[in-house]
Scaffold this motif. Structure first.
Motif, mmCIF file in Angstrom:
data_model
loop_
_atom_site.group_PDB
_atom_site.id
_atom_site.type_symbol
_atom_site.label_atom_id
_atom_site.label_comp_id
_atom_site.label_asym_id
_atom_site.label_seq_id
_atom_site.Cartn_x
_atom_site.Cartn_y
_atom_site.Cartn_z
ATOM 1 N N LEU A 1 0.826 -1.206 0.000
ATOM 2 C CA LEU A 1 0.000 0.000 0.000
ATOM 3 C C LEU A 1 0.861 1.257 0.000
ATOM 4 O O LEU A 1 0.599 2.205 -0.740
ATOM 5 C CB LEU A 1 -0.929 -0.006 1.216
ATOM 6 C CG LEU A 1 -1.871 1.183 1.360
ATOM 7 C CD1 LEU A 1 -2.866 1.216 0.212
ATOM 8 C CD2 LEU A 1 -2.598 1.101 2.689
ATOM 9 N N MET B 1 0.820 4.002 -2.959
ATOM 10 C CA MET B 1 0.410 5.370 -2.651
ATOM 11 C C MET B 1 1.491 6.400 -2.968
ATOM 12 O O MET B 1 1.194 7.492 -3.446
ATOM 13 C CB MET B 1 0.022 5.486 -1.177
ATOM 14 C CG MET B 1 -1.296 4.854 -0.844
ATOM 15 S SD MET B 1 -1.635 4.825 0.933
ATOM 16 C CE MET B 1 -1.761 6.552 1.316
ATOM 17 N N THR C 1 -5.425 1.495 -4.260
ATOM 18 C CA THR C 1 -5.279 1.905 -2.862
ATOM 19 C C THR C 1 -6.516 1.533 -2.059
ATOM 20 O O THR C 1 -6.409 0.988 -0.955
ATOM 21 C CB THR C 1 -5.031 3.429 -2.785
ATOM 22 O OG1 THR C 1 -3.826 3.735 -3.475
ATOM 23 C CG2 THR C 1 -4.936 3.893 -1.343
#
Length: 97
Positions: free
Chosen positions: A61, A65, A75
């Motif tokens: 993640l 991101m 995401t």
């Protein structure tokens, strides 16, 4: 909270933030159905596996991101899976004293 804040600052769309918050709420509401899965398997093993998956997904993640693609849909998807894994790590078991 960080995912919600990040989505708001990246997109500026409150409807997307609301949808994401709804997804998190749904995964928590569905936790009553995770109990039978947890009860069929070793609680310790289920917790350890959940924690391992959460760790891997958190690194993924962060990469999505900030470094790789800034992909909003990916995401949200990873965050939803993380939310489900959190329910497996700390379930609300009715048989605990």
């Amino acid at each position: 909270m960080i995912i919600i804040w990040w989505l708001q600052t990246q997109t500026g769309k409150s409807s997307l933030v609301g949808l994401t918050n709804a997804i998190f709420s749904i995964t928590a509401a569905l936790s009553i159905f995770y109990g039978p899965i947890i009860d069929k398997h070793s609680f310790k093993r289920t917790s350890q596996t959940s924690l391992l998956v959460q760790t891997i997904l958190l690194f993924l993640l962060t990469a999505v991101m900030f470094w790789v693609s800034h992909d909003i849909v990916l995401t949200i998807l990873i965050s939803a899976v993380l939310s489900i894994c959190d329910e497996f790590f700390s379930p609300r078991r009715s048989c605990d004293p």
